[in-house]
Design a protein around this motif. Sequence first.
Motif, PDB file in Angstrom:
ATOM      1  N   GLN A  10       6.986  25.416  16.146  1.00  0.00           N
ATOM      2  CA  GLN A  10       7.846  26.304  16.935  1.00  0.00           C
ATOM      3  C   GLN A  10       7.163  26.702  18.243  1.00  0.00           C
ATOM      4  OE1 GLN A  10       8.762  29.590  14.346  1.00  0.00           O
ATOM      5  NE2 GLN A  10       9.916  28.325  12.904  1.00  0.00           N
ATOM      6  N   GLN A  11       5.866  27.004  18.154  1.00  0.00           N
ATOM      7  CA  GLN A  11       5.116  27.385  19.353  1.00  0.00           C
ATOM      8  C   GLN A  11       5.031  26.231  20.346  1.00  0.00           C
ATOM      9  OE1 GLN A  11       4.064  30.680  19.692  1.00  0.00           O
ATOM     10  NE2 GLN A  11       5.218  30.817  17.787  1.00  0.00           N
TER      11      GLN A  11
ATOM     12  N   ASP B  47       4.829  24.992  10.315  1.00  0.00           N
ATOM     13  CA  ASP B  47       6.146  25.266  10.915  1.00  0.00           C
ATOM     14  C   ASP B  47       6.005  26.185  12.127  1.00  0.00           C
ATOM     15  OD1 ASP B  47       7.336  23.726   8.986  1.00  0.00           O
ATOM     16  OD2 ASP B  47       7.923  25.404   7.708  1.00  0.00           O
ATOM     17  N   TRP B  48       5.154  27.192  12.007  1.00  0.00           N
ATOM     18  CA  TRP B  48       4.920  28.135  13.112  1.00  0.00           C
ATOM     19  C   TRP B  48       4.341  27.406  14.328  1.00  0.00           C
ATOM     20  CZ3 TRP B  48       0.218  29.668  15.391  1.00  0.00           C
ATOM     21  CH2 TRP B  48       0.310  30.761  16.279  1.00  0.00           C
TER      22      TRP B  48
ATOM     23  N   LEU C   3      -1.767  35.283   9.493  1.00  0.00           N
ATOM     24  CA  LEU C   3      -0.339  35.315   9.819  1.00  0.00           C
ATOM     25  C   LEU C   3       0.555  35.349   8.581  1.00  0.00           C
ATOM     26  CD1 LEU C   3      -0.171  32.721  12.754  1.00  0.00           C
ATOM     27  CD2 LEU C   3       0.010  35.216  12.927  1.00  0.00           C
ATOM     28  N   PHE C   4       0.142  34.692   7.494  1.00  0.00           N
ATOM     29  CA  PHE C   4       1.098  34.448   6.408  1.00  0.00           C
ATOM     30  C   PHE C   4       0.675  34.918   5.014  1.00  0.00           C
ATOM     31  CE2 PHE C   4       1.937  31.211   9.690  1.00  0.00           C
ATOM     32  CZ  PHE C   4       3.251  31.557   9.991  1.00  0.00           C
TER      33      PHE C   4
ATOM     34  N   SER D  79       3.800  27.072   6.082  1.00  0.00           N
ATOM     35  CA  SER D  79       4.309  28.107   6.996  1.00  0.00           C
ATOM     36  C   SER D  79       3.593  28.032   8.346  1.00  0.00           C
ATOM     37  CB  SER D  79       4.117  29.497   6.376  1.00  0.00           C
ATOM     38  OG  SER D  79       4.805  29.609   5.157  1.00  0.00           O
ATOM     39  N   PHE D  80       2.291  27.816   8.292  1.00  0.00           N
ATOM     40  CA  PHE D  80       1.490  27.720   9.516  1.00  0.00           C
ATOM     41  C   PHE D  80       1.885  26.492  10.322  1.00  0.00           C
ATOM     42  CE2 PHE D  80      -2.715  26.803  11.643  1.00  0.00           C
ATOM     43  CZ  PHE D  80      -2.652  27.870  12.525  1.00  0.00           C
TER      44      PHE D  80
END
Length: 265
Positions: free
Chosen positions: A233-234, A229-230, A101-102, A226-227
Amino acid sequence: MPHSLTISSSDIIHSLKLSCQIPDVVEAIASQSIITEAAQEAGITVTPEELQQEGDDLRFAKKLVKAKDTWTWLEKHHLSVNEFEELAYNNILSQKLANHLFSTQLEKHFYEHQLDYVAAVTYEVVFEDRDLALELFYALEEGEINFPEIARLYIPEPELRRAYGYQGLRYRKDFRPEIAAAVFAAAPPEALKPITTPKGVHLIWVEEVIQPQLDEQLRQKIITESFSDWLKQQINAMKIVTQIDSDANVRSHEELLDMSFTKNK
């Protein structure tokens, strides 16, 4: 005093509820569900070789050198061999999804947030008396005393005193804004004029300011953050229903409010 104790699954759940740990467990379950589904959609797989390596890495991290050590650890954590493999599998899946993803966004993210990754090594003593902190600051500037001496005299916590108030290497976001502004404007090694916050009056020695480089360690830090935070959010976008209590024991939000209101009358 009893010489034996039998603990059931319901006892464990009850203890988790009373210690307010259920939300963390629910979040962990939801996170794994999201990771598994996203990895499937992305076509991510785990090879036997990767699984073997992760298992070896886990045993090394837990210092499980001998087979007996591994079995003892598995029993302690109520894990079967298959569940240990599942743990290793989930770790790999999470790592590979995070990179998928990042990893391609690393450089863009780094240059857009470069200031966030500037780090500083600092020492700190917190005073209640600003006049005393100022007096010691001027004594530092005149060379009449050094920072380790101040730390030995004015830090009450033994471990922190032995480390002379060492705060470690911290990033800008780890400091309060008013402290960060002064720390990262310093020309180390340098003492900062005392800074007052709600915690007290901070006398800070800036040992070093480290400009960021996009090395492997920072790459992994950015991907991990980043993962994370993602995932949050999910989870926030997901409707989660927990089925722990029986219907007879479940109370609605309105009932709980009514009970609270009645008790406060």
